[in-house]
Design an enzyme around this catalytic site. Structure first.
Site, PDB file in Angstrom:
ATOM      1  N   GLN A 142      73.695  33.159  59.042  1.00  0.00           N
ATOM      2  CA  GLN A 142      73.799  32.856  57.645  1.00  0.00           C
ATOM      3  C   GLN A 142      74.447  34.078  56.793  1.00  0.00           C
ATOM      4  O   GLN A 142      74.530  35.292  57.360  1.00  0.00           O
ATOM      5  CB  GLN A 142      72.448  32.673  57.048  1.00  0.00           C
ATOM      6  CG  GLN A 142      71.385  33.433  57.702  1.00  0.00           C
ATOM      7  CD  GLN A 142      70.010  33.292  58.063  1.00  0.00           C
ATOM      8  OE1 GLN A 142      69.408  31.994  57.537  1.00  0.00           O
ATOM      9  NE2 GLN A 142      69.258  33.775  58.663  1.00  0.00           N
ATOM     10  N   HIS A 148      53.381  34.754  50.073  1.00  0.00           N
ATOM     11  CA  HIS A 148      52.866  35.131  51.279  1.00  0.00           C
ATOM     12  C   HIS A 148      51.452  35.145  51.491  1.00  0.00           C
ATOM     13  O   HIS A 148      50.749  34.796  52.528  1.00  0.00           O
ATOM     14  CB  HIS A 148      53.484  36.673  51.604  1.00  0.00           C
ATOM     15  CG  HIS A 148      54.950  36.865  51.625  1.00  0.00           C
ATOM     16  ND1 HIS A 148      55.834  37.718  51.044  1.00  0.00           N
ATOM     17  CD2 HIS A 148      55.843  35.789  52.494  1.00  0.00           C
ATOM     18  CE1 HIS A 148      56.839  37.395  51.126  1.00  0.00           C
ATOM     19  NE2 HIS A 148      56.891  36.398  52.004  1.00  0.00           N
ATOM     20  N   GLU A 196      61.702  34.961  64.681  1.00  0.00           N
ATOM     21  CA  GLU A 196      62.576  34.961  63.923  1.00  0.00           C
ATOM     22  C   GLU A 196      63.879  34.742  64.602  1.00  0.00           C
ATOM     23  O   GLU A 196      64.136  35.608  65.354  1.00  0.00           O
ATOM     24  CB  GLU A 196      62.565  36.157  62.682  1.00  0.00           C
ATOM     25  CG  GLU A 196      63.864  36.486  62.181  1.00  0.00           C
ATOM     26  CD  GLU A 196      64.197  35.401  61.020  1.00  0.00           C
ATOM     27  OE1 GLU A 196      63.436  35.299  60.016  1.00  0.00           O
ATOM     28  OE2 GLU A 196      65.297  34.826  61.309  1.00  0.00           O
ATOM     29  N   ASP A 238      64.790  31.250  68.729  1.00  0.00           N
ATOM     30  CA  ASP A 238      64.767  29.948  67.782  1.00  0.00           C
ATOM     31  C   ASP A 238      63.171  29.529  68.236  1.00  0.00           C
ATOM     32  O   ASP A 238      62.803  29.214  69.079  1.00  0.00           O
ATOM     33  CB  ASP A 238      65.563  29.097  68.468  1.00  0.00           C
ATOM     34  CG  ASP A 238      65.743  27.653  67.964  1.00  0.00           C
ATOM     35  OD1 ASP A 238      64.699  27.481  67.010  1.00  0.00           O
ATOM     36  OD2 ASP A 238      66.408  26.858  68.251  1.00  0.00           O
ATOM     37  N   GLY A 239      62.701  29.469  66.891  1.00  0.00           N
ATOM     38  CA  GLY A 239      61.332  29.139  67.003  1.00  0.00           C
ATOM     39  C   GLY A 239      61.085  27.641  67.570  1.00  0.00           C
ATOM     40  O   GLY A 239      59.751  27.482  67.842  1.00  0.00           O
ATOM     41  N   ASP A 296      57.307  29.644  58.015  1.00  0.00           N
ATOM     42  CA  ASP A 296      57.836  30.110  57.156  1.00  0.00           C
ATOM     43  C   ASP A 296      59.560  30.074  57.189  1.00  0.00           C
ATOM     44  O   ASP A 296      59.970  31.200  57.407  1.00  0.00           O
ATOM     45  CB  ASP A 296      57.349  31.763  56.925  1.00  0.00           C
ATOM     46  CG  ASP A 296      57.996  32.480  55.736  1.00  0.00           C
ATOM     47  OD1 ASP A 296      58.438  31.707  54.785  1.00  0.00           O
ATOM     48  OD2 ASP A 296      57.690  33.618  55.814  1.00  0.00           O
ATOM     49  N   THR A 339      63.543  28.628  56.083  1.00  0.00           N
ATOM     50  CA  THR A 339      64.585  28.545  55.036  1.00  0.00           C
ATOM     51  C   THR A 339      64.506  26.961  54.804  1.00  0.00           C
ATOM     52  O   THR A 339      63.856  26.437  55.422  1.00  0.00           O
ATOM     53  CB  THR A 339      65.896  29.054  55.391  1.00  0.00           C
ATOM     54  OG1 THR A 339      65.946  28.952  56.911  1.00  0.00           O
ATOM     55  CG2 THR A 339      66.107  30.635  55.200  1.00  0.00           C
ATOM     56  N   ASP A 340      65.396  26.856  53.854  1.00  0.00           N
ATOM     57  CA  ASP A 340      65.249  25.274  53.456  1.00  0.00           C
ATOM     58  C   ASP A 340      66.108  24.562  54.882  1.00  0.00           C
ATOM     59  O   ASP A 340      66.774  25.220  55.637  1.00  0.00           O
ATOM     60  CB  ASP A 340      66.446  24.947  52.382  1.00  0.00           C
ATOM     61  CG  ASP A 340      65.921  25.846  50.987  1.00  0.00           C
ATOM     62  OD1 ASP A 340      64.569  26.070  51.140  1.00  0.00           O
ATOM     63  OD2 ASP A 340      66.657  26.071  50.163  1.00  0.00           O
TER      64      ASP A 340
HETATM   65  N1  SAM Z   1      59.827  32.304  52.026  1.00  0.00           N
HETATM   66  C1  SAM Z   1      61.192  31.839  52.364  1.00  0.00           C
HETATM   67  C2  SAM Z   1      61.711  30.613  51.416  1.00  0.00           C
HETATM   68  O1  SAM Z   1      60.761  29.671  51.548  1.00  0.00           O
HETATM   69  O2  SAM Z   1      62.851  30.628  51.098  1.00  0.00           O
HETATM   70  C3  SAM Z   1      61.539  31.927  53.609  1.00  0.00           C
HETATM   71  C4  SAM Z   1      61.544  33.161  54.161  1.00  0.00           C
HETATM   72  S1  SAM Z   1      62.127  33.674  55.770  1.00  0.00           S
HETATM   73  C5  SAM Z   1      63.179  35.033  55.360  1.00  0.00           C
HETATM   74  C6  SAM Z   1      62.930  32.252  56.419  1.00  0.00           C
HETATM   75  C7  SAM Z   1      63.358  32.678  57.927  1.00  0.00           C
HETATM   76  O3  SAM Z   1      63.691  31.571  58.810  1.00  0.00           O
HETATM   77  C8  SAM Z   1      64.958  33.243  57.882  1.00  0.00           C
HETATM   78  O4  SAM Z   1      64.937  34.540  57.931  1.00  0.00           O
HETATM   79  C9  SAM Z   1      65.640  32.360  58.805  1.00  0.00           C
HETATM   80  O5  SAM Z   1      66.656  32.973  59.563  1.00  0.00           O
HETATM   81  C10 SAM Z   1      64.454  31.790  59.679  1.00  0.00           C
HETATM   82  N2  SAM Z   1      64.588  30.591  60.468  1.00  0.00           N
HETATM   83  C11 SAM Z   1      65.451  29.515  60.045  1.00  0.00           C
HETATM   84  N3  SAM Z   1      65.452  28.685  61.102  1.00  0.00           N
HETATM   85  C12 SAM Z   1      64.807  29.331  62.141  1.00  0.00           C
HETATM   86  C13 SAM Z   1      64.388  29.006  63.454  1.00  0.00           C
HETATM   87  N4  SAM Z   1      64.769  27.728  64.190  1.00  0.00           N
HETATM   88  N5  SAM Z   1      63.612  29.689  64.008  1.00  0.00           N
HETATM   89  C14 SAM Z   1      63.094  30.863  63.706  1.00  0.00           C
HETATM   90  N6  SAM Z   1      63.558  31.279  62.530  1.00  0.00           N
HETATM   91  C15 SAM Z   1      64.136  30.556  61.845  1.00  0.00           C
END
Ligand code: SAM
Length: 274
Positions: free
Chosen positions: A33, A64, A108, A139-140, A157, A159-160
Site C-alpha cells: 500500500q 483502540h 500484520e 497474511d492474517g 483491526d 483497513t477498508d
Molecule cells: N484502525 C484502522 C482503520 O480502521 O482505519 C486500521 C488500522 S491498522 C493500520 C490496519 C492494518 O491492517 C494495516 O496496517 C494493513 O496492512 C493490515 N492488513 C490489511 N489486510 C491484512 C491481512 N490480510 N492480514 C494482516 N494484516 C492486514
C-alpha cells in the site's frame, strides 16, 4: 513546509476530510500500500494508508480502547488474544493492559506499517517489545486458517475492504475465525460507518452470522473516521453474559458505563443488523 498545504481524504467520491499539513514525515510505497505519515496541528501525527486515515495521535484512544476492552470484558477468561491487522500497535497496547492476557498475537501483513509506528507513533508501538506480545508479519487470513492453538478473543483491526483486507470481510474468514476460537470465543471487527457505508456494516453482520450464533454491534465516536460514528461488529460462540468487572484500566474513552451505552442502538443502526 508552506503553511497552506492540505491533505484531503476522499471518504467517498462525494465527501472529503481535509487537514492542514505541517510536515510530511514519511511517504513510501510498500509492497502492499501507499503509506504516509503526516504531522498536523489539528490531530497531531496521522497515519494514512492508500489515502485513508488509519489513526491519529489525538483520537486513536477511542477506537483502540473500544476494540480491545469490550470483547475482553465480555470474555470470562481472555488469556490468548489474536489481533489481525492493527500494525500501528494501538489495539495491542490496550489488550496488554489486561493482566489476565498471557499472550497477544499481532498479525500484520505489512511490516512497513509497524516500522512507521515504531518511528513516529511511540505511544502506539509501546507494547511491541512487551514479553507477552508476539508479532507475526504475515497474511492474517492464512494465519487464522492455520492456527493450531485456540484463541479466546480475536480482534480484526483491518483497513477498508480493498486489497489484502478484502478477504477479512467475507464469510469464509469468519468461519475460520470461529474455528480458531475456543468454546467461549468472541470476535470483534471494525465495521465502518453506518451512515456512509451501510452495505459494509450489513456485510460484516451477515458474515458474522454465517459463523456465530450470537451477533451484534456497538458504536464508538472516532473523529477522523468517515462521519465520526463508527460500528464494531461482534460475534460470540455463547450468548453474551454481563461483562466482567474490569478495574484499574487507564482509559480515556472506555468505561463500563460507556460500554453499556455503546450497545444501545438507534433504529437507523439496528436496521442494518437485520
Ligand atoms: N484502525 C484502522 C482503520 O480502521 O482505519 C486500521 C488500522 S491498522 C493500520 C490496519 C492494518 O491492517 C494495516 O496496517 C494493513 O496492512 C493490515 N492488513 C490489511 N489486510 C491484512 C491481512 N490480510 N492480514 C494482516 N494484516 C492486514
Amino acid at each position: 513546509m508552506a503553511d497552506n498545504v492540505w491533505f484531503t481524504e476522499f471518504q467517498t467520491d462525494d465527501v472529503t476530510l481535509g487537514l492542514r499539513v505541517k510536515a510530511v514525515l514519511r511517504q513510501e510505497t510498500t509492497p502492499f500500500q501507499e503509506l504516509l505519515v503526516l504531522d498536523t496541528d489539528a490531530y497531531g501525527r496521522v497515519l494514512v494508508l492508500d489515502g485513508a486515515i488509519q489513526t491519529t495521535d489525538r483520537d486513536e484512544f477511542v477506537y483502540h480502547e473500544m476494540m480491545a476492552h469490550v470483547p475482553l470484558s465480555l470474555h470470562p477468561h481472555p488469556r490468548r488474544v489474536g489481533i489481525i491487522g492493527g500494525g500501528d500497535g494501538g489495539v495491542l497496547r490496550e489488550v496488554l493492559k489486561h493482566p489476565e492476557v498471557e499472550e497477544a498475537h499481532l498479525v500484520e501483513i505489512d511490516e512497513r506499517v509497524m516500522a512507521a509506528s515504531r518511528d513516529f507513533f511511540p505511544a502506539l508501538s509501546v507494547a511491541f517489545d512487551y514479553a507477552r506480545a508476539h508479532l507475526h508479519v504475515t497474511d492474517g487470513i492464512r494465519f487464522i486458517q492455520e492456527a493450531a492453538a485456540k484463541f479466546d478473543v480475536i480482534i480484526v483491526d483491518s483497513t477498508d475492504p480493498v486489497g489484502p483486507a478484502e478477504g477479512l470481510f467475507g464469510p469464509a474468514f469468519y468461519q475460520s475465525v470461529f474455528a480458531a476460537l475456543g468454546e467461549d470465543g468472541i470476535v470483534v471487527a471494525q465495521s465502518e460507518s453506518p451512515l456512509l457505508e451501510p452495505e459494509l456494516v450489513k456485510k460484516v453482520q451477515r458474515g458474522l452470522r454465517s459463523a456465530f450464533p450470537t451477533v451484534t454491534l456497538y458504536l464508538g465516536a472516532v473523529a477522523t473516521y468517515p462521519t465520526g460514528l463508527w460500528t464494531f461488529g461482534l460475534g460470540s460462540k455463547k450468548p453474551l453474559a454481563t461483562p466482567r468487572q474490569v478495574s484499574g484500566l487507564d482509559t480515556r474513552y472506555w468505561t463500563a458505563e460507556v460500554q453499556a451505552a455503546a450497545f444501545v442502538l438507534p433504529p437507523m443502526v439496528r436496521e442494518l443488523m437485520e
